[in-house]
Write a protein that holds these residues in place. Structure first.
Motif, short mmCIF file in Angstrom:
data_model
loop_
_atom_site.label_atom_id
_atom_site.label_comp_id
_atom_site.label_asym_id
_atom_site.label_seq_id
_atom_site.Cartn_x
_atom_site.Cartn_y
_atom_site.Cartn_z
N ARG A 52 0.80 -1.49 -0.07
CA ARG A 52 -0.06 -0.13 -0.06
C ARG A 52 0.93 1.11 0.04
O ARG A 52 1.90 1.48 0.85
N VAL A 53 0.49 2.20 -0.73
CA VAL A 53 1.22 3.58 -0.80
C VAL A 53 0.97 4.18 0.19
O VAL A 53 -0.29 4.33 0.82
N VAL A 54 1.93 4.58 1.12
CA VAL A 54 1.89 5.20 2.43
C VAL A 54 2.45 6.49 2.41
O VAL A 54 2.38 7.42 3.48
N ASP A 55 3.27 7.05 1.47
CA ASP A 55 3.80 8.44 1.48
C ASP A 55 4.16 8.62 0.14
O ASP A 55 4.72 7.63 -0.54
N ILE A 56 4.02 9.64 -0.36
CA ILE A 56 4.43 10.53 -1.81
C ILE A 56 5.20 11.98 -1.33
O ILE A 56 4.38 12.54 -0.71
N GLU A 57 6.37 11.80 -1.84
CA GLU A 57 7.30 13.03 -1.62
C GLU A 57 7.54 13.37 -2.96
O GLU A 57 7.96 12.83 -3.93
N TYR A 58 7.73 15.09 -3.22
CA TYR A 58 8.23 15.46 -4.53
C TYR A 58 9.46 16.52 -4.23
O TYR A 58 9.53 17.12 -3.07
N ARG A 59 10.50 16.11 -4.87
CA ARG A 59 11.80 16.93 -4.55
C ARG A 59 12.48 17.21 -5.99
O ARG A 59 12.28 16.19 -6.84
N ASP A 60 12.91 18.23 -5.98
CA ASP A 60 13.63 18.68 -7.30
C ASP A 60 15.30 18.25 -7.05
O ASP A 60 15.65 18.08 -6.21
N SER A 61 15.81 17.78 -8.31
CA SER A 61 17.29 17.53 -8.29
C SER A 61 18.07 18.89 -8.18
O SER A 61 17.56 19.95 -8.28
N GLU A 110 24.55 22.70 -14.71
CA GLU A 110 25.12 23.90 -15.20
C GLU A 110 24.06 24.49 -16.49
O GLU A 110 24.01 25.95 -16.42
N ASP A 111 23.74 23.59 -17.33
CA ASP A 111 22.95 24.03 -18.42
C ASP A 111 21.46 23.81 -18.41
O ASP A 111 20.81 23.86 -19.52
N ALA A 112 21.20 23.47 -17.20
CA ALA A 112 19.53 23.09 -17.08
C ALA A 112 19.23 23.32 -15.72
O ALA A 112 19.99 23.34 -14.98
N GLY A 113 17.77 23.46 -15.51
CA GLY A 113 17.29 23.76 -14.37
C GLY A 113 17.06 22.26 -13.56
O GLY A 113 17.53 21.51 -14.06
N PRO A 114 16.52 22.56 -12.21
CA PRO A 114 16.26 21.03 -11.49
C PRO A 114 15.27 20.39 -12.32
O PRO A 114 14.34 20.76 -12.98
N VAL A 115 15.31 18.98 -12.07
CA VAL A 115 14.21 17.92 -12.29
C VAL A 115 13.44 17.58 -11.23
O VAL A 115 14.05 17.32 -10.51
N PRO A 116 12.23 17.58 -11.45
CA PRO A 116 11.25 17.13 -10.27
C PRO A 116 11.30 15.67 -10.46
O PRO A 116 11.24 15.03 -11.40
N PHE A 117 11.36 15.00 -9.15
CA PHE A 117 11.22 13.68 -8.93
C PHE A 117 10.29 13.13 -7.85
O PHE A 117 9.92 14.23 -6.93
N THR A 118 9.53 12.20 -7.84
CA THR A 118 8.59 11.71 -6.95
C THR A 118 9.07 10.47 -6.30
O THR A 118 9.40 9.53 -7.10
N PHE A 119 9.10 10.63 -4.91
CA PHE A 119 9.37 9.54 -4.23
C PHE A 119 8.23 8.96 -3.56
O PHE A 119 7.45 9.39 -2.86
N VAL A 120 8.02 7.65 -3.93
CA VAL A 120 6.79 7.06 -3.42
C VAL A 120 7.10 5.87 -2.47
O VAL A 120 8.04 4.92 -2.69
N THR A 121 6.49 5.57 -1.21
CA THR A 121 6.71 4.71 -0.20
C THR A 121 5.64 3.64 -0.05
O THR A 121 4.76 4.24 0.10
N TRP A 122 6.11 2.61 -0.27
CA TRP A 122 4.86 1.49 0.09
C TRP A 122 5.13 0.91 1.52
O TRP A 122 6.30 0.69 1.87
N GLN A 123 4.07 0.34 1.96
CA GLN A 123 4.07 -0.60 3.10
C GLN A 123 4.17 -1.87 2.49
O GLN A 123 2.98 -2.27 1.88
N VAL A 124 4.92 -3.04 2.77
CA VAL A 124 5.14 -4.16 1.93
C VAL A 124 3.94 -5.05 2.60
O VAL A 124 4.04 -5.17 3.87
N GLU A 125 2.83 -5.64 2.14
CA GLU A 125 1.92 -6.50 2.71
C GLU A 125 2.32 -7.86 2.38
O GLU A 125 2.04 -8.85 3.26
N ARG A 126 2.86 -8.20 1.25
CA ARG A 126 3.23 -9.46 0.80
C ARG A 126 4.29 -9.49 -0.11
O ARG A 126 4.38 -8.42 -0.87
N SER A 127 5.34 -10.42 -0.07
CA SER A 127 6.48 -10.48 -0.92
C SER A 127 6.78 -11.65 -1.31
O SER A 127 6.69 -12.48 -0.79
#
Length: 160
Positions: free
Chosen positions: A58-67, A71-88
Motif C-alpha cells: 500500500r502506498v503510504v507516502d508520496i514526496e516531491y523533490r527537485d534534483s 550548469e546548463d539546465a534547471g532542476p528536474v522534479p522527482f516523485t518518491f513513493v513509499t509502500w508498506q509491503v503487505e506480501r513479498s
C-alpha cells in the motif's frame, strides 16, 4: 487454496495465500478467473525474473523533490513513493517499507512534469510491483507502467 505466488510467478518455493488483513481481497482475486489469467501471462513471469523485488503493498507516502540544477539546465522534479509491503515474493519482507524514485512530479516552482509511461500514484493505492534497482533513471519498475498491477475490489488491473 492455490498459492498466490504460484499464480503470479509460477514458482514452487512460495508460501500459502496471505492471511493478513487483506485476505478477503486476495481471496477475491484468486477466485476470479480473469484476474488469475492476467497474473499468469508470460510478461509477468519475465518481469518477475528481471526483478530484484516483487511485492504487494500500500502506498503510504508520496514526496516531491527537485534534483540539483545542472550548469546548463534547471532542476528536474522527482516523485518518491513509499509502500508498506503487505506480501513479498522476492527481495523484501512483509512489513518492510520500500521507497522508489520516479522522474517527474510536482516541481518546487509549481510546474508538473509527467511522462506517457510514468505511473501515477495516490496515497492508499494497493499494487503488485516488479522493481529492478538497475533501472535508476526515470522509472525503477520492470516495464515502467507495466511493472505495476493495481489491486482493488477483488480485481487486478494491469497496464499491458
Amino acid at each position: 487454496m492455490i498459492p498466490f505466488c504460484s499464480l503470479i510467478l509460477s514458482r514452487a518455493a512460495c508460501a500459502e495465500a496471505p492471511s493478513d488483513t487483506h485476505a478477503e481481497t486476495w481471496a477475491a482475486v484468486l477466485a476470479d478467473p480473469d484476474a488469475r489469467a492476467e497474473l499468469r501471462t508470460p510478461a509477468v513471469e519475465l518481469r518477475a525474473s528481471l526483478s530484484d523485488a516483487v511485492f504487494a503493498g500500500r502506498v503510504v507516502d508520496i514526496e516531491y523533490r527537485d534534483s540539483d540544477p545542472a550548469e546548463d539546465a534547471g532542476p528536474v522534479p522527482f516523485t518518491f513513493v513509499t509502500w508498506q509491503v503487505e506480501r513479498s515474493w522476492k527481495g523484501l519482507d512483509a512489513g518492510d517499507r520500500f521507497t522508489a524514485r520516479f522522474m517527474g512530479g510536482r516541481a518546487s516552482a509549481g510546474a508538473i512534469l509527467t511522462g506517457s509511461e510514468q505511473p501515477l500514484f495516490l496515497l492508499g493505492d494497493r499494487d503488485v510491483r516488479f522493481v529492478d534497482s538497475q533501472l535508476a533513471g526515470a522509472c525503477p519498475l520492470v516495464g515502467c507502467a507495466s511493472g505495476r498491477y493495481r489491486l482493488g475490489e477483488g480485481r487486478v488491473y494491469g497496464n499491458d
